[in-house]
Design an enzyme around this catalytic site. Structure first.
Site, PDB file in Angstrom:
ATOM      1  N   THR A  39      -8.465   8.841 -28.409  1.00 43.68           N
ATOM      2  CA  THR A  39      -7.307   9.700 -28.720  1.00 43.68           C
ATOM      3  C   THR A  39      -7.216   9.798 -30.230  1.00 43.68           C
ATOM      4  O   THR A  39      -7.560   8.851 -30.946  1.00 43.68           O
ATOM      5  CB  THR A  39      -6.029   9.044 -28.148  1.00 43.68           C
ATOM      6  OG1 THR A  39      -6.086   9.110 -26.733  1.00 43.68           O
ATOM      7  CG2 THR A  39      -4.756   9.729 -28.636  1.00 43.68           C
ATOM      8  N   ARG A  71      -2.153  14.378 -14.075  1.00 41.01           N
ATOM      9  CA  ARG A  71      -1.565  13.247 -14.797  1.00 41.01           C
ATOM     10  C   ARG A  71      -1.304  13.646 -16.266  1.00 41.01           C
ATOM     11  O   ARG A  71      -2.145  14.238 -16.925  1.00 41.01           O
ATOM     12  CB  ARG A  71      -2.527  12.062 -14.754  1.00 41.01           C
ATOM     13  CG  ARG A  71      -2.056  10.818 -15.519  1.00 41.01           C
ATOM     14  CD  ARG A  71      -2.639  10.740 -16.899  1.00 41.01           C
ATOM     15  NE  ARG A  71      -2.360   9.460 -17.547  1.00 41.01           N
ATOM     16  CZ  ARG A  71      -2.662   9.191 -18.811  1.00 41.01           C
ATOM     17  NH1 ARG A  71      -3.236  10.098 -19.557  1.00 41.01           N
ATOM     18  NH2 ARG A  71      -2.376   8.014 -19.334  1.00 41.01           N
ATOM     19  N   GLY A 109      -0.152  12.046 -20.004  1.00 41.18           N
ATOM     20  CA  GLY A 109      -0.007  10.784 -20.737  1.00 41.18           C
ATOM     21  C   GLY A 109       0.977  10.890 -21.884  1.00 41.18           C
ATOM     22  O   GLY A 109       1.645  11.915 -22.099  1.00 41.18           O
ATOM     23  N   ASP A 110       1.045   9.809 -22.645  1.00 35.68           N
ATOM     24  CA  ASP A 110       2.023   9.710 -23.736  1.00 35.68           C
ATOM     25  C   ASP A 110       1.791  10.712 -24.861  1.00 35.68           C
ATOM     26  O   ASP A 110       2.727  11.053 -25.582  1.00 35.68           O
ATOM     27  CB  ASP A 110       1.993   8.300 -24.321  1.00 35.68           C
ATOM     28  CG  ASP A 110       0.624   7.973 -24.918  1.00 35.68           C
ATOM     29  OD1 ASP A 110      -0.373   8.018 -24.154  1.00 35.68           O
ATOM     30  OD2 ASP A 110       0.544   7.708 -26.127  1.00 35.68           O
ATOM     31  N   THR A 138      -1.786   5.499 -29.554  1.00 35.24           N
ATOM     32  CA  THR A 138      -3.011   5.613 -28.762  1.00 35.24           C
ATOM     33  C   THR A 138      -3.074   4.424 -27.812  1.00 35.24           C
ATOM     34  O   THR A 138      -2.512   3.377 -28.101  1.00 35.24           O
ATOM     35  CB  THR A 138      -4.251   5.633 -29.680  1.00 35.24           C
ATOM     36  OG1 THR A 138      -5.408   5.288 -28.917  1.00 35.24           O
ATOM     37  CG2 THR A 138      -4.152   4.627 -30.824  1.00 35.24           C
ATOM     38  N   GLY A 147      -1.481   5.234 -21.749  1.00 38.17           N
ATOM     39  CA  GLY A 147      -0.386   6.190 -21.819  1.00 38.17           C
ATOM     40  C   GLY A 147       0.816   5.786 -20.995  1.00 38.17           C
ATOM     41  O   GLY A 147       1.966   5.984 -21.407  1.00 38.17           O
TER      42      GLY A 147
HETATM   43  N1  GLY Z   1      -2.897   7.559 -24.843  1.00 36.94           N
HETATM   44  C1  GLY Z   1      -3.620   8.576 -24.204  1.00 36.94           C
HETATM   45  C2  GLY Z   1      -3.356   8.652 -22.762  1.00 36.94           C
HETATM   46  O1  GLY Z   1      -3.101   7.645 -22.113  1.00 36.94           O
HETATM   47  O2  GLY Z   1      -3.414   9.715 -22.231  1.00 36.94           O
END
Ligand code: GLY
Length: 304
Positions: A173, A201, A203-204, A224, A227
């Site tokens: 990331t 899905r 993520g963060d 990073t 997530g």
């Molecule tokens: N930190 C990236 C994700 O989990 O998508």
């Protein structure tokens, strides 16, 4: 929360910090990662040096890493369980808390630029999937065939994941945080997500407050790692709360990563910049490529 130091008016010394994802140490190929991080730092700092905005600086830095096939963002993104690509990105400017994000987009080369388009529209904060793609076309961003973003390395990694249902925590990331001469802080994050994730899905990296946050009176953060864990503890925003309380970027970064591990039950890393231009970073994984640049310290530093 105790009040933090007040931000005095006046010009700032510009600064940028960039990361290339927390994860396993690949053992070889570090020079390629260093070259990518260095190029991103230089691209972002060039914007700041000519008096440009931190928002532009973080976008340009992240675009360099999205275009670099070694990082898990843009070209080089990991694949879902179905062998498809779904990218997340977010960007925030800390004066008015303006922010924009996209999730599960498959057909743009630079999701961070699309996220900035969402921010600039000032109509919504987060667009996903087909709606995000349609918005990209409305902005005039050309459609990019997902196959152009998928590398042989990611195909091989996906095949391994399908065999074992596991691969080493990859990282990759990307993110950047910058302070410009006007004292404005911006932060940006972009990712392909997790290898073998379920389609749909998110993520963060698409979630403001979790993967990305900026408040020019305190600082900016890009995260990073896992997530789900990062979302669970709203990591970026919590890191800024630690920063405001302790007025110490190094300490705030480390305490935030302890939170990610202990309460979030995951692993990862973050970069952070405070309103004075002091930087901090921390990770719980073996490696997190980082680099930064300030005029005081000369050329870009890539200490990993
Ligand atoms: N930190 C990236 C994700 O989990 O998508």
């Amino acid at each position: 929360m105790t009040p933090g130091p007040t931000r005095p008016a006046g010009p700032r010394v510009p600064c940028i910090i960039v990361h290339g994802g927390a994860g396993a140490d690949p053992g070889e190929g570090r020079e390629e990662l260093r070259d990518g991080i260095r190029a991103a730092v230089v691209a972002g700092f060039a914007v700041l040096e000519r008096g440009g905005r931190s928002l532009e600086a973080v976008e340009q830095a992240v675009r360099v890493l999205e275009d670099h096939p070694r990082f898990n963002a843009g070209r080089g993104s990991v694949l879902t369980e179905a062998g498809t690509i779904e990218m997340d990105a977010s960007i925030m400017e800390g004066d008015r808390l303006d922010c924009g994000a996209v999730a599960a987009v498959a057909d743009v080369a630079n999701p961070i630029t699309l996220a900035r388009g969402v921010l600039e529209s000032r109509r919504h904060v987060l667009l996903v999937g087909d709606g995000a793609s349609a918005f990209a076309r409305r902005l005039g961003m050309p459609a990019c065939a997902p196959e152009q973003l998928i590398t042989d390395r990611r195909r091989a990694q996906h095949a391994e994941w399908m065999r074992k249902q596991a691969v080493p925590a990859g990282g990759g990331t990307v993110g950047a945080v910058a302070l410009d001469r006007h004292g404005t802080i911006a932060a940006a994050t972009s990712t392909g997500g997790m290898v073998g994730k379920l389609p749909g899905r998110v993520g963060d990296s698409a979630v403001i407050g979790a993967g990305t946050y900026a408040d020019s009176t305190i600082g900016g953060v890009s995260c990073t790692g896992d997530g789900e864990a990062t979302i669970r503890v709203v990591l970026a925003r919590r890191a800024l709360e630690y920063l405001k309380e302790a007025d110490d970027p190094h300490y705030a970064a480390h305490v935030a990563i302890d939170l990610l591990v202990d309460e979030g039950r995951g692993s990862g890393g973050l970069i952070l910049l405070d309103w004075r231009g002091r930087l901090g970073y921390a990770q719980s994984t073996p490696l997190m490529p980082v680099g930064w640049m300030t005029p005081a310290r000369g050329g870009p530093e890539v200490p990993f």
